[in-house]
Design a protein around this motif. Structure first.
Motif, PDB file in Angstrom:
ATOM      1  N   SER A   1       0.743  -1.043   0.185  1.00  0.00           N
ATOM      2  CA  SER A   1      -0.214  -0.472  -0.148  1.00  0.00           C
ATOM      3  C   SER A   1       1.052   1.740  -0.332  1.00  0.00           C
ATOM      4  O   SER A   1       1.842   1.022   0.415  1.00  0.00           O
ATOM      5  N   ALA A   2       0.375   2.264   0.266  1.00  0.00           N
ATOM      6  CA  ALA A   2       1.016   3.454  -0.041  1.00  0.00           C
ATOM      7  C   ALA A   2       1.761   3.951   1.062  1.00  0.00           C
ATOM      8  O   ALA A   2       2.639   4.717   1.200  1.00  0.00           O
ATOM      9  N   GLN A   3       0.790   3.681   1.856  1.00  0.00           N
ATOM     10  CA  GLN A   3       1.522   3.971   3.090  1.00  0.00           C
ATOM     11  C   GLN A   3       2.437   3.319   4.158  1.00  0.00           C
ATOM     12  O   GLN A   3       2.803   3.567   4.950  1.00  0.00           O
ATOM     13  N   THR A   4       2.499   1.971   3.445  1.00  0.00           N
ATOM     14  CA  THR A   4       4.034   0.975   3.449  1.00  0.00           C
ATOM     15  C   THR A   4       5.283   2.035   3.640  1.00  0.00           C
ATOM     16  O   THR A   4       4.925   2.095   2.146  1.00  0.00           O
ATOM     17  N   SER A   5       6.350   1.841   4.528  1.00  0.00           N
ATOM     18  CA  SER A   5       7.726   2.455   3.784  1.00  0.00           C
ATOM     19  C   SER A   5       8.163   1.638   2.878  1.00  0.00           C
ATOM     20  O   SER A   5       8.158   0.336   3.048  1.00  0.00           O
ATOM     21  N   ARG A   6       9.034   2.055   2.238  1.00  0.00           N
ATOM     22  CA  ARG A   6       9.798   2.073   1.002  1.00  0.00           C
ATOM     23  C   ARG A   6      11.052   0.003   2.040  1.00  0.00           C
ATOM     24  O   ARG A   6      10.399  -0.229   1.859  1.00  0.00           O
ATOM     25  N   GLU A   7      11.672   0.155   3.761  1.00  0.00           N
ATOM     26  CA  GLU A   7      11.795  -0.405   4.260  1.00  0.00           C
ATOM     27  C   GLU A   7      10.660  -1.358   4.280  1.00  0.00           C
ATOM     28  O   GLU A   7      11.060  -2.388   4.410  1.00  0.00           O
ATOM     29  N   THR A   8       9.854  -1.076   4.983  1.00  0.00           N
ATOM     30  CA  THR A   8       8.900  -2.295   5.151  1.00  0.00           C
ATOM     31  C   THR A   8       8.506  -3.175   4.118  1.00  0.00           C
ATOM     32  O   THR A   8       8.339  -4.735   4.125  1.00  0.00           O
ATOM     33  N   ALA A   9       7.596  -2.243   3.491  1.00  0.00           N
ATOM     34  CA  ALA A   9       7.912  -2.882   1.666  1.00  0.00           C
ATOM     35  C   ALA A   9       8.671  -4.204   1.733  1.00  0.00           C
ATOM     36  O   ALA A   9       8.326  -5.703   1.141  1.00  0.00           O
ATOM     37  N   ALA A  10      10.155  -3.788   1.587  1.00  0.00           N
ATOM     38  CA  ALA A  10      11.390  -4.660   1.625  1.00  0.00           C
ATOM     39  C   ALA A  10      11.811  -5.758   2.829  1.00  0.00           C
ATOM     40  O   ALA A  10      11.397  -6.954   1.523  1.00  0.00           O
ATOM     41  N   ALA A  11      11.390  -5.050   3.515  1.00  0.00           N
ATOM     42  CA  ALA A  11      10.967  -6.405   4.269  1.00  0.00           C
ATOM     43  C   ALA A  11      10.169  -7.800   4.051  1.00  0.00           C
ATOM     44  O   ALA A  11      10.542  -8.777   4.080  1.00  0.00           O
ATOM     45  N   ARG A  12       9.076  -7.613   3.769  1.00  0.00           N
ATOM     46  CA  ARG A  12       8.167  -7.994   3.472  1.00  0.00           C
ATOM     47  C   ARG A  12       8.214  -9.272   2.140  1.00  0.00           C
ATOM     48  O   ARG A  12       8.203  -9.842   1.971  1.00  0.00           O
ATOM     49  N   ARG A  13       9.007  -7.974   0.882  1.00  0.00           N
ATOM     50  CA  ARG A  13       9.283  -8.603   0.011  1.00  0.00           C
ATOM     51  C   ARG A  13      11.007  -9.693   0.393  1.00  0.00           C
ATOM     52  O   ARG A  13      10.411 -11.159  -0.954  1.00  0.00           O
ATOM     53  N   TRP A  14      11.838  -9.630   0.862  1.00  0.00           N
ATOM     54  CA  TRP A  14      12.840 -10.051   0.149  1.00  0.00           C
ATOM     55  C   TRP A  14      12.943 -10.794   1.429  1.00  0.00           C
ATOM     56  O   TRP A  14      13.521 -12.391   1.166  1.00  0.00           O
ATOM     57  N   ILE A  15      12.995 -10.738   3.238  1.00  0.00           N
ATOM     58  CA  ILE A  15      12.988 -11.516   4.075  1.00  0.00           C
ATOM     59  C   ILE A  15      12.557 -13.141   4.614  1.00  0.00           C
ATOM     60  O   ILE A  15      13.171 -14.180   4.683  1.00  0.00           O
ATOM     61  N   PRO A  16      11.379 -13.164   4.564  1.00  0.00           N
ATOM     62  CA  PRO A  16      11.246 -14.636   3.975  1.00  0.00           C
ATOM     63  C   PRO A  16      11.909 -15.763   3.331  1.00  0.00           C
ATOM     64  O   PRO A  16      11.935 -16.601   2.989  1.00  0.00           O
ATOM     65  N   TRP A  17      11.883 -14.943   1.687  1.00  0.00           N
ATOM     66  CA  TRP A  17      12.464 -15.752   1.093  1.00  0.00           C
ATOM     67  C   TRP A  17      14.195 -15.698   1.299  1.00  0.00           C
ATOM     68  O   TRP A  17      14.445 -17.421   0.940  1.00  0.00           O
ATOM     69  N   ILE A  18      14.845 -14.795   2.072  1.00  0.00           N
ATOM     70  CA  ILE A  18      16.263 -14.646   2.215  1.00  0.00           C
ATOM     71  C   ILE A  18      15.950 -16.095   3.385  1.00  0.00           C
ATOM     72  O   ILE A  18      16.750 -17.296   3.727  1.00  0.00           O
ATOM     73  N   CYS A  19      14.751 -16.103   4.758  1.00  0.00           N
ATOM     74  CA  CYS A  19      15.036 -17.729   5.261  1.00  0.00           C
ATOM     75  C   CYS A  19      14.412 -18.703   4.768  1.00  0.00           C
ATOM     76  O   CYS A  19      15.586 -19.566   4.948  1.00  0.00           O
ATOM     77  N   ALA A  20      14.051 -17.876   4.001  1.00  0.00           N
ATOM     78  CA  ALA A  20      12.917 -19.924   3.405  1.00  0.00           C
ATOM     79  C   ALA A  20      14.821 -20.843   2.841  1.00  0.00           C
ATOM     80  O   ALA A  20      14.911 -21.636   2.810  1.00  0.00           O
ATOM     81  N   TYR A  21      15.695 -19.537   1.600  1.00  0.00           N
ATOM     82  CA  TYR A  21      16.917 -20.145   1.116  1.00  0.00           C
ATOM     83  C   TYR A  21      17.920 -20.234   2.054  1.00  0.00           C
ATOM     84  O   TYR A  21      19.404 -21.296   2.055  1.00  0.00           O
ATOM     85  N   THR A  22      17.870 -19.984   3.256  1.00  0.00           N
ATOM     86  CA  THR A  22      19.878 -19.991   4.486  1.00  0.00           C
ATOM     87  C   THR A  22      19.038 -20.881   5.334  1.00  0.00           C
ATOM     88  O   THR A  22      20.248 -21.395   5.791  1.00  0.00           O
ATOM     89  N   GLY A  23      17.998 -20.697   6.460  1.00  0.00           N
ATOM     90  CA  GLY A  23      17.227 -21.295   7.141  1.00  0.00           C
ATOM     91  C   GLY A  23      17.782 -20.349   8.604  1.00  0.00           C
ATOM     92  O   GLY A  23      17.895 -20.646   9.172  1.00  0.00           O
ATOM     93  N   ALA A  24      18.337 -18.665   7.760  1.00  0.00           N
ATOM     94  CA  ALA A  24      18.888 -18.459   9.366  1.00  0.00           C
ATOM     95  C   ALA A  24      17.615 -17.624  10.319  1.00  0.00           C
ATOM     96  O   ALA A  24      16.725 -17.682   9.385  1.00  0.00           O
ATOM     97  N   ARG A  25      18.018 -17.625  11.229  1.00  0.00           N
ATOM     98  CA  ARG A  25      16.704 -16.933  12.168  1.00  0.00           C
ATOM     99  C   ARG A  25      16.847 -15.460  11.222  1.00  0.00           C
ATOM    100  O   ARG A  25      17.601 -14.725  11.023  1.00  0.00           O
ATOM    101  N   VAL A  26      16.035 -15.039  11.890  1.00  0.00           N
ATOM    102  CA  VAL A  26      15.576 -13.739  10.920  1.00  0.00           C
ATOM    103  C   VAL A  26      15.919 -12.076  11.728  1.00  0.00           C
ATOM    104  O   VAL A  26      16.679 -11.572  10.970  1.00  0.00           O
TER     105      VAL A  26
END
Length: 386
Positions: free
Chosen positions: A180-205
């Protein structure tokens, strides 16, 4: 002893004379004369510089925290616990902490509704460690908490610890939705990338939320995440190759766009993060709240579920267990397992055994696969891990 030049000379002469007297006494012993040493009484009793005696419970905890170099988060968590212990005892005095007081405190905490696990791993653990330190400093004669036990019932498991395939796909699909337009760039990036990175690394969040652009590097020709030691549970840094599926989706382009800024938060917009409450920790908490709203049930941890799923997928794919543990940052089982360094190309080889998550993720650009090609069997996977 701290001596100036004149004192050192006088002490050296006295030591030399005392040594000659001791040799004479030992010679008399050797010749059968075991009478008391007539020269022993000439020496006054030694009054060394004794350590200052600490009597305060709070002061003992602060000294322990400093010497043990406890992390800011541990100090923040344990400090109030020690304060509650002082209130229970009635005064800030180490000598007032008795075994009876400790048993009563345990019972009171449980009666207040605290879980047995919280009392054991938080309250009693903090008190026990502090008192053990005080014992080691000779501030107390015994540790009254040493043998305090709390029985903790093992939690019943009603489902797997990791995400199911359907749950994983639900989350990964949601990462691709337009924010949404109210979502900050960093929050949007966290939602976009962190689950994918965790899925492919098994790292702690929080190992991922704390990343900065300099943590993304190329070693031995392999793009990697360099997870910093201060952000890990084991206090050891590690290198984890970046899955080529992340690269094809444009992760490196996003990293480049951040310049020198952290990847998933803006320090300028934070509310004064501290060592005990770092900015990146809040990112993980907000991400967990967002994932819960996607319908992920409470039986699985919203961020840690990736870590369990990675382990399951690694077992299914036949990944080398020792390499998997190093990639995920597990402490080695023994000293022998701690020997050797995991090279990027070795870790990359094992990570390529994992199947992709095909959820229609947009590919910013096609890039050559890293290392050798995945086999058809590995790429396809099976209905449980694909």
């Amino acid at each position: 002893m701290l001596l100036d030049e004149d004192s050192f000379t006088r002490v050296a002469i006295a030591v030399s004379k005392a040594r000659r007297l001791a040799e004479d006494h030992l010679l008399r012993n050797a010749n059968g004369d075991y009478s008391p040493d007539p020269d022993a009484a000439r020496f006054p009793e030694w009054q060394g510089g004794a350590q200052p005696q600490v009597t305060s419970i709070v002061a003992a905890f602060k000294a322990y925290a400093k010497e043990a170099e406890l992390g800011a988060r541990t100090v923040k968590k344990w400090g109030p616990i020690i304060d509650r212990l002082v209130v229970h005892v009635g005064r800030d005095d180490l000598s007032a902490v008795t075994r009876t007081k400790m048993i009563d405190w345990k019972s009171d905490l449980l009666a207040q509704g605290l879980s047995s696990r919280s009392v054991r791993d938080g309250y009693i653990a903090a008190a026990k460690a502090t008192l053990e330190y005080a014992l080691g400093q000779d501030w107390i004669k015994t540790n009254p908490a040493a043998s305090i036990k709390i029985r903790v019932k093992k939690k019943s498991r009603t489902r797997e610890k990791g995400f199911t395939l359907a749950e994983a796909i639900t989350i990964l699909k949601a990462t691709l939705a337009k924010p949404s337009a109210q979502t900050s760039r960093e929050t949007a990036a966290a939602r976009r990338w962190i689950p994918w990175i965790c899925a492919y690394t098994g790292a702690r969040v929080n190992e991922i939320t704390s990343l900065v652009p300099d943590d993304i590097r190329t070693l031995a020709g392999v793009p990697v995440f360099r997870i910093q030691a201060e952000n890990t549970k084991t206090d050891e840094y590690r290198i984890v190759p970046i899955n080529d599926h992340l690269i094809e989706q444009g992760l490196l382009d996003y990293v480049k766009s951040r310049g020198s800024q952290p990847l998933f938060y803006d320090p300028a917009r934070s509310r004064g993060g501290t060592d005990a409450n770092p900015h990146w920790q809040k990112v993980g908490e907000r991400l967990a709240e967002w994932i819960r709203k996607l319908g992920i049930p409470k039986g699985v941890q919203p961020n840690h579920g990736w870590r369990h799923r990675f382990s399951s997928a690694a077992m299914d794919a036949g990944m080398d267990e020792r390499i998997q543990n190093i990639i995920q940052g597990h402490a080695p089982a023994n000293e022998a397992r701690a020997y050797g360094d995991l090279w990027p190309q070795t870790a990359q080889r094992e990570l390529q055994k994992l199947p992709r998550y095909e959820v229609g993720a947009p590919l910013v650009r096609r890039m050559p696969r890293l290392g050798r090609q995945l086999s058809k069997k590995t790429r396809t996977g099976n209905s449980r891990t694909r």
